[in-house]
Design an enzyme around this catalytic site. Sequence first.
Site, mmCIF file in Angstrom:
data_model
loop_
_atom_site.group_PDB
_atom_site.id
_atom_site.type_symbol
_atom_site.label_atom_id
_atom_site.label_comp_id
_atom_site.label_asym_id
_atom_site.label_seq_id
_atom_site.Cartn_x
_atom_site.Cartn_y
_atom_site.Cartn_z
ATOM 1 N N ASP A 100 68.916 94.608 59.430
ATOM 2 C CA ASP A 100 69.905 93.926 60.259
ATOM 3 C C ASP A 100 70.454 92.681 59.591
ATOM 4 O O ASP A 100 71.411 92.098 60.076
ATOM 5 C CB ASP A 100 69.282 93.469 61.584
ATOM 6 C CG ASP A 100 68.835 94.629 62.423
ATOM 7 O OD1 ASP A 100 69.468 95.686 62.301
ATOM 8 O OD2 ASP A 100 67.874 94.461 63.178
ATOM 9 N N ASP A 136 66.284 92.103 64.513
ATOM 10 C CA ASP A 136 65.152 91.481 63.841
ATOM 11 C C ASP A 136 64.846 92.088 62.483
ATOM 12 O O ASP A 136 64.227 91.458 61.664
ATOM 13 C CB ASP A 136 63.894 91.580 64.703
ATOM 14 C CG ASP A 136 63.262 92.944 64.587
ATOM 15 O OD1 ASP A 136 64.012 93.921 64.602
ATOM 16 O OD2 ASP A 136 62.037 93.008 64.469
ATOM 17 N N ASP A 189 69.916 95.603 68.229
ATOM 18 C CA ASP A 189 69.173 96.517 67.378
ATOM 19 C C ASP A 189 68.138 97.192 68.272
ATOM 20 O O ASP A 189 67.825 96.684 69.338
ATOM 21 C CB ASP A 189 68.489 95.706 66.275
ATOM 22 C CG ASP A 189 67.577 96.549 65.434
ATOM 23 O OD1 ASP A 189 67.975 97.673 65.099
ATOM 24 O OD2 ASP A 189 66.476 96.087 65.117
#
Lengths: 52, 852
Positions: free
Chosen positions: B733, B729, B533
Amino acid sequence: MNVLYIALPIAIAMGATALFACIRCIRSGQFDDLETPAVRMLLDDEDSVRRD
Amino acid sequence: MSALIDGRDSEELSDETTGELIGPGRGTDRSVPCDHCGLPAPAPADGQLAFCCNGCRGAYELIHHWGLGDYYALRDGEAAAIDERAGCFDDLDRPDLLGRSAPTPIESGDGQRWLKTRLSVSGIHCAACLWLLEKAPTRLEGWHRSAVQMHDRTIEIVFDPGRIRLSQIAQVLARLGYTVTPLMDSVDADGESDQESQRLLVDIAIAGFCAANAMWLAVALYAGDFTGIAAEHASVFRVAGVLLGCVAVIFPGRVFFRGAMASLKTRTPHMDLPVALGLSAGLLGSLYGLLDASREVYFDSIAALVFFLLVGRWLQMRQQRRAGDEVAGLIQMAPLAANRLDDRGRTERIRVSELRSGDQVVVAPGESVSVDGVVVAGQSLIDRSLLTGESQPVEVKVDDCVEAGTDNLQAPITVRATSVGEQTRFAALRRSVRDAASSRTPVVQLANRVGGGFVIAVLALAILTGVIWWWRDPSRVIDQVVALLIVACPCALALATPLAIGVAIGRLASQRVLVRSGECLERLVRPGTIFFDKTGTLTEGRMRVTAWDGDETLVAVAAAIESDVRHPIASAVVAYSEQQRRTHPELAVEDVQQIAGVGVVASVPGVGTVAVGNAGMLRGGLDPAWQASVQRILQDGASPVYLVVDEDVRAVLGVSDRVRRDAAATVAWFQQAGWRVGMLSGDHQSTVDRVAEAVGIPSAAALGQLLPDQKLDAIRGARADGAVVMVGDGMNDAAALAAADVGIALRGGVEASLAAAPVIIGDAKLSKVIELAKASRSTRVVILRNFAVSIAYNVLAITLAMTGWITPLIAAILMPISSLSVILLSLTKPEVTQSDSSAANSPEHLRPELAR
């Protein structure tokens, strides 16, 4: 050796008693939360004077 | 009057608790872990405590003020980062808004009427949290008791409504980093999973009882084979044993037959099928054996098999419950109450569950939007990061759509609901998290498959042995069959995998990498695809002022203006002023005006009209001198922000979300190891490309502007070529983390993603992902070694037993040796080597002593 015919049922009965006690504990929810008690026993009870 | 904001004066006025004053240091790149939450914090002067934000400082001081400083010694990880935005808890004082959490009156010892309520609480990590939460009532007048249940993350609070309000308690807890919310009216009542677990435990108890008793009966029979036993007694034991075996198979074992039937009906192979086959073969064999005293009975093994399989099933259920239900419980970010606007223009505070589509809802700044809908009045900034991962707030005006779960940052807006409750996109996201988390393949399945196959194989071999020896020497049939049954204990085989994984998990945990599900290690062995991410994973996840060109004395003024503004850039400016020790709390600021999409204007007596914002603040052109610094800021990948005093540019700030220092090295390591490295982000493609370039990810693999479900699709798409690892995080996600073969969450992220991910990196260092991959490789080696040893042992021992080389006694001695050798092999495995980079980055030596 015929004591076996008494000893065997007694042994099974004792085990069964423990089994029923265990099932009662489970049904009363004692095993629902297995994390908190394990952690809580590590904490001291030093309680304590209030500090203000 | 400009002396008021002269550097020296503002230093003297700065907060005493921030400790020794330091100059506007250039060394702001140096960071140490925050003494409260462990996230990176600017390095303080020598001997001072480091805090990443004022919230953590507040929590630290409150805990010490209460005399509960032991908390820091007790805890095993870091505390939750304090959410400084923790808002208002007034809703907690309205029982009608609390639903299942409505307080119930109880009698106290001295006849007073106290209230008791159960709330869900987020932020609990370890024993220290429990300690703190249960000690807190002794320090707060009117709060009498609290009891925490860690498994469902709830806290029971008993308080005296005459002396304290529930909202005040919630406020204190929020300062400590724990957010309490009323329990949700979940679709499936939480009692259901408890009941399921109870039913399974009762089955385990019965199976355990049968197995234990069958075992001692079997021991008596085996002993009788050596020392002689009266035929009459032997048959009593056999009948009793077979009865116990029948009970075990018929009552607790029925789940396997049910599963096997279902698997036959749907024609899909299922682990229950071989198990049910093995159980019925054993049971029928035993019943048949009962007819003839010379035949063998297997009641003890089938009872034990049922017991161990059920234990495995229970462990698996617990793990899934944690992963699935807990996630759903933790995503309690949607508000439970909302302001509904009725026909006469009055607002009324009601429960979100009572909202219908078509209702108009007023969303105050700082509140979360509770419905999907269309803005009908007002304009504001909306933080959609929860849903889409966009790092920048989005401007909304009349006729724009807003979604439940997003935060209103700036001004009140009125929203007409188009979908409510379970129809919102937020609810859909929550469902997909729950589904993805609970559909993960459980590690126990392998053990079951091996167990079922093993039983069949051993029974077949036992029959074969019996037949062979019947031809060769009928008197030794029983001896050899018994020797085989004893020696072919699957212990070593069953231990091989879990033991090696257990050891690896323990070693990783000491490096702050928490692995919650062992199969992750197996999946990381072969290179596959790894997705990172962006926000908060490859970058630090929070805006920082990275450059300040111009009048440094204006830092305090800028911070004073921005202090009440809820915008990432405003927070960055305030944090920068605290870091530079240039705060000025007494500075009077008047007429603060927020101009949506541009910035903030205020008048500061003694300074003038001060504006902080983007290029929209500028009247006319920019001096060439400033042009140069803007160019430099843009080259660094930051966004320029201007500080204008009376229409005169006095400073240019660079604001950006910096790339983590270990990001490029981590990406490079995985690329070298043969992994395909990609980036999945909800942020704008241009930002994504810039970060991708900085860390070395090819731009084709850096995907931006993805919605949570598109992230899921990307992960499913990559499945075809090996394992998919997701490192992230954000809340957006969570579903991707759960759906990936291995989800790795960085600590410091949102709670929900932590619960959805089987791996958590406790100190939020990206380089620990490398440690994990290395550990999984060495674990693989150990597992293979263990398998080789135990299979070789079993093949050898079974051959010896079948050919008549070992007696039951020798078999009984050999049996535990295989398990012992596997245990020793697992423990002597090579250490998970610590990489040089993480050793060098270790801030331990920088950490100031907690001198208290």
